[in-house]
Design a protein around this motif. Structure first.
Motif: not given
Length: 153
Positions: A85-93, A110-118
């Motif tokens: 469930q990706l909807s509850g994730l916050g600002a990034g990683t 959903g991989f693209e929707r999570i803000p991340a560096g690496a």
């Protein structure tokens, strides 16, 4: 609230376990073991969070690993067919590690929707032509660079 803060602040590393469509029981077992190994290793470095299938918020695991025993017990109960469930994730990683039990022909939804560096994709079998950067618990991990991310949809 404390729970909202924990889920919304920036995480050093986030390990997401995707058990939605496992290729088989062995692949699910390998993915669970890989997620466990990676969560512990990353927690020892800078702290980490582990998002288990069906959960809306990741379990945070600090350097002291005090949250690890409970997370480990939950990992032992993971069953196939449950989506992350990706909807509850916050600002990034800083580092996103997506561990899947599926045969991956393309990057997971959903991989693209999570803000991340690496970004890393870890699976029992990587997409054809992919180069493994590391192996863990019967799975291979690959770096997903910006050009591949933008090309994958």
């Amino acid at each position: 609230s404390r729970a909202h803060y924990a889920a919304s602040h920036y995480l050093a590393a986030l390990v997401v376990l995707d058990a939605a469509a496992p290729a088989g029981d062995d692949e699910l077992d390998s993915a669970v073991r890989a997620a466990a190994s990676l969560a512990v290793a990353l927690a020892r470095l800078d702290g980490a969070a582990l998002l288990l299938p069906g959960d809306r918020r990741p379990v945070e695991i600090a350097h002291d690993l005090s949250a690890w025993p409970a997370a480990h017990r939950r990992l032992a109960l993971v069953q196939g067919g449950v989506r992350a469930q990706l909807s509850g994730l916050g600002a990034g990683t800083e580092t996103l590690v997506w561990v899947t039990a599926s045969d991956v022909a393309a990057l997971p939804r959903g991989f693209e929707r999570i803000p991340a560096g690496a970004r890393y994709l870890v699976a029992p079998r990587l997409p054809e032509g992919a180069t493994a950067a590391f192996t863990v618990a019967g799975c291979a991990g690959m770096v997903v660079d910006r050009s591949r991310r933008s090309a994958a949809a």
